[in-house]
Motif scaffolding. Sequence first.
Motif, PDB file in Angstrom:
ATOM      1  N   LEU A 115     -17.534  -3.455  31.122  1.00 33.82           N
ATOM      2  CA  LEU A 115     -16.961  -2.319  31.830  1.00 33.82           C
ATOM      3  C   LEU A 115     -17.661  -1.028  31.422  1.00 33.82           C
ATOM      4  O   LEU A 115     -18.082  -0.879  30.268  1.00 33.82           O
ATOM      5  N   SER A 158     -10.516   0.866  35.241  1.00 31.86           N
ATOM      6  CA  SER A 158     -10.279   0.744  36.681  1.00 31.86           C
ATOM      7  C   SER A 158      -9.260   1.791  37.112  1.00 31.86           C
ATOM      8  O   SER A 158      -8.435   2.245  36.310  1.00 31.86           O
ATOM      9  N   SER A 196      -5.744   0.765  36.257  1.00 29.67           N
ATOM     10  CA  SER A 196      -5.357   0.852  34.844  1.00 29.67           C
ATOM     11  C   SER A 196      -5.013   2.285  34.453  1.00 29.67           C
ATOM     12  O   SER A 196      -4.125   2.516  33.625  1.00 29.67           O
TER      13      SER A 196
END
Length: 599
Positions: free
Chosen positions: A258, A262, A265
Motif C-alpha cells: 500500500l 483506502s 479506511s
Amino acid sequence: MRRAAVQILRTAKGACVRRLPPLRQSGALAERISTGFRPISSFRKNYGPRHVFQSAMYIRQFSVAAVVASVASGVWYFRAPPYHMRDYSNNPTVPIDSPSFNPSVVDPSTRRSLVVENDQFSVDELTLPGPITKSSNAPASSQHAMLSPEEATQKLRQSEESYKVLRGRGVLRYDLVQLPSNNPIEDDHAEKLIETSLSLAVPNSITRTPETSDWMFWSVFDGHGGWTTSAKLRHVLTSFVAREISATYRAALANPSLTSPSPTSIDEAIKRAFVKCDHEIVHESVVKAQKANTKSAAAALLSPALSGSCALLSFYDSRSKEFRVACTGDSRAVLGRRNPNGTWIAQPLSEDQTGGTPSEIVRLRAEHPNEPNVVARGRILGNLEPSRAFGDAHYKWARDVQEMVKTQWFGRSPVALLKTPPYVTAEPVITTTKVKPEKGDFVVLATDGLWEMLTNEEVVGLVSKWLEANPVSAKTAFTNSSTGSWTQSFFGGGSDGGFKGKRAAVLPVDRPQVEKSQEGQRSSSIRRTQWGIGAGDERFVVEDSNAATHLVRNALGGKDRDMVDDLTVEVIFFGEGDAAGDVKTNTDTSAPGTAKPKL
C-alpha cells in the motif's frame, strides 16, 4: 425582544420548542425561552393604530407567557452593554393611538418597541433617545426598544473572525462568526492544522519521494439543552479524529503493498473517532461520576452527557485535495464552484439528519421494531429533533442508569416511551469531494439557523457576490462580461444596497428549474413565510467585509435586520496562494481582541 415574545406566543398556542421538551418539564425557563426567536414581521412598516394579538382559546397560557416574556427580556437587557441600562422611567411614551401622534412625521429619535401587556402583544413608539427597558406598575407589563440598524451591525460583528492561511497548499482564508441567542451561546466551533510528519508522508506518485501534507480541520457544533456538550467537542473531537486517521495511515504505510490508506479506511477511522468520543461523554462519565467526591464534581462530569450537540466536522488533505465532511445532526455543508459561464453551482456536502429525514426514519424503525413511536411528529420518541447527536444521554442510557443518576445526583425521569436505547447515535455520515483550488472553490459550514432562512443556492450566490466586492486573491476578482463588474451591478448606488434593476437583484447561481424533493431537509421557505419575507433576491445586501457575517446578516432579513437562533457560520476559501508558511489573523475583518489563529 420582539422575537422572544412571539416565540412565547407560539409556545402558548401549543407549539413545541425545537429539540426541547415542553417548558413544564424544565426549570431553565430563561434558557428555553431564548431558543428559536421569531420577529413580528407584520409590524415592520405599519405605524397606524396599534396592532394587538389576542387568543380567545389560550388566555391562561398567554398570561403566563406575558409574565415570562417580561422577565426574560429584563434578563436580556440586564446582560446587555451599559447603554441598555439607562433609566428613562420618568419619561412617558407617546401611544400610537394618541391624538398627538402623527404617523407622517416621525421624530429621528423615535424608536419602535414591543409592548407586553397581560394577554396582548403590540407594537408602540418610544420618543426616547436610546435603547431602554422599563417595567410598569402592572405585574405583567413591560416595554422594550428594538435595536437600531447600527446596534444590530455592532451585535453581528462583535464575534467575527478571519484568518489568512499562507501555506501555499490550497487554502487561502477562512472567515467565521457566531451570533448568540442563548446566554451563554450553545453553539461552538473548532479549527486545527496538523502538518504530517515524515513517518506519515505518502510517496509522490512520480518522484516516489516522501511528501508531507497539511491536515486541516474545521468544525461547527450546534448545542441544545445547554452549552456543555458543544464546549466539550470543541476541546476533544478534532484530537479524537486526528489520532484515528494517524493510526490508519501508519497501518497502511507499514504494508509494503500500500502507498496510502483506502478512502473507506479513512471514513471508518473518522466514524470510530466520533463514536469513541461520544462513549467517553455519555458512558465513561457515569463511571467517573460514581468515583467523584462531591455532587458538584459529578455534575461537571455528567453535564456534557445530559445536554446534547450536533457536529459537522470537515477534514481537508492538502496532498490529495480531498475534502471530507462528517455530519452528525442537522448542521450543513455546501460547496460553491464557479462554472465557465460565470455562474456558480451549489453542491450539498451533507444531509440533515432529523426525525423527518426519510432515510433516518427507515434506519430507526429497523433498529427499533415494534416501537411505532420511535419517530413521532418528526422527532425521536416524539421529543428530540436530531436523530444523530453527541450527548443526549436520556436517549442512550438504559432506564436503570437514568434512575440511578436521578437518585444519586440529579436529573429528570426517563422518557416515557423509552424501551430499547440507544435511539440516538453520534456516528456520522461522511461525504468526500475533490476540491479545485484553481477554480476558486469555497465551502460554507453552518448550524441549522442559517439554513432555516437561506437555501443552498442563496448561500452560494451571496458568497459569490461578496467575493466580487472582497476578492481573497487576484484570481477571485470575477467579473460578468454582460453587465460589467459584479460590484457595479450589486452596489448600483443608493441606500437600498444597490439593487436597482432586475439584473442587479439576481444572484449568479444555478437554481434547479424543478425543485428537487427535500423531504426531511430544513426548509427556508417556512421561516420566510412566518416572517413575511419575500423569496426575491432584492432583500439581500453586501455591507460586511467578513463573508460569514455577510451570510448571517442576509439570513436574518438582509435589509430588515432581524435576529433569531444561535448561529455559527464558517466560510473556507480555496485557491492558489503564497507559501509564507503560517496562518495570520486578518485584523481588518476580525472583531477587536480576536484570538490568535486556531489553525
